[in-house]
Enzyme design. Structure first.
Site, PDB file in Angstrom:
ATOM      1  N   GLU A  71      41.113  27.309  46.423  1.00 62.64           N
ATOM      2  CA  GLU A  71      41.540  26.845  45.119  1.00 62.64           C
ATOM      3  C   GLU A  71      42.859  27.653  44.714  1.00 62.64           C
ATOM      4  O   GLU A  71      43.620  27.448  44.130  1.00 62.64           O
ATOM      5  CB  GLU A  71      40.311  26.533  44.032  1.00 62.64           C
ATOM      6  N   GLU A 127      31.494  23.618  48.725  1.00 58.93           N
ATOM      7  CA  GLU A 127      30.548  23.434  47.760  1.00 58.93           C
ATOM      8  C   GLU A 127      29.182  22.329  47.814  1.00 58.93           C
ATOM      9  O   GLU A 127      28.351  22.422  47.477  1.00 58.93           O
ATOM     10  CB  GLU A 127      31.174  23.304  46.603  1.00 58.93           C
TER      11      GLU A 127
END
Length: 260
Positions: free
Chosen positions: A110, A130
């Site tokens: 990210e 995730e």
């Protein structure tokens, strides 16, 4: 977090190499402060982010998830520490370049996503794991529509598969792939090329190219992280995912039972 200045370029290296540069609260705070300092320095023309040969950044330290026992604690961590670091990169007055020589995982990927430019080595990999621990890549899901095409973003965020540097290039996550030993030099040369321009011109260009990301995109990040804190982290899948990660086994998500 280590910062060094090389001419008009500030190089920031993530800390905790023994943990593959996994980020804790101090790490996110240090990243935000380092980028803000560079942004405020009139002599700086570009910022380069580095990991090491073993990892660019392994994302959030799983230990942080274990200590977030309430929605309030989760909000304090994600909205109070993670978001300011991401926003510091997006709002930095000069371009931020990620130099990725190895794995960029979760929050590490990210960071690459919100950087203005990214150079990857041939051995670099990108993964958003995730969903395997019962949560979801909130910053990526919120920001990708502003920086990547829909299908490449979905490939990375939904499958949790590891993408190599070639895939990252095709997706637009990085703009250049070079030999592993050339990554840092390539990122620095790119920063120096940017530095040849007027700082005012660079600042204004970045402000306009990131306009939607700075406003709509970061608002989406806050909304996604609030949902993560208030709903996902309080659910059974997150608890099972973290347990499975620690026990090094495949998770058995209750919400996936009907799909088995």
């Amino acid at each position: 977090m280590e910062s060094r200045t090389q001419g008009p370029v500030v190089h920031i290296t993530f800390g905790r190499p023994e943990k593959l540069h996994a980020m804790d609260g101090a790490g996110w705070t240090g990243l935000a402060e380092s980028v803000r300092r560079a942004s405020a320095d009139p002599g700086v023309r570009a910022v380069v982010l580095h990991g090491s040969d073993r990892a660019f950044c392994a994302g959030n330290d799983i230990g942080e998830f274990l200590r977030l026992s309430t929605a309030r604690e989760a909000r304090d961590y994600f909205l109070g520490l993670v978001v300011p670091a991401m926003e510091a990169i997006v709002r930095c007055e000069v371009p931020v370049i990620s130099a990725v020589r190895a794995g960029a995982v979760g929050g590490g990927a990210e960071i690459v996503l919100v950087s203005d430019l990214a150079v990857a080595g041939t051995s670099a990999t990108f993964r958003l794991p995730e969903a395997r621990i019962g949560v979801w890549p909130t910053v990526f899901a919120a920001v990708a529509p502003y920086t990547l095409a829909h299908k490449p973003a979905g490939l990375l965020a939904l499958t949790t598969v590891e993408a190599d540097s070639g895939t990252a290039l095709r997706c637009g996550l990085v703009h250049e792939v070079v030999g592993d030993d050339l990554v840092d030099d390539a990122a620095h040369r790119l920063a120096l090329t940017i530095a040849e321009g007027s700082r005012d011109a660079i600042r204004r260009t970045k402000r306009f190219t990131t306009a939607r990301l700075r406003t709509e995109g970061m608002a989406a990040v806050r909304a996604a992280l609030a949902e993560l804190c208030d709903e996902t982290l309080r659910g059974p899948d997150a608890a099972e995912g973290v347990r499975a990660f620690r026990e090094k086994r495949r998770p058995g998500f209750a919400s996936s039972a009907s799909a088995d």
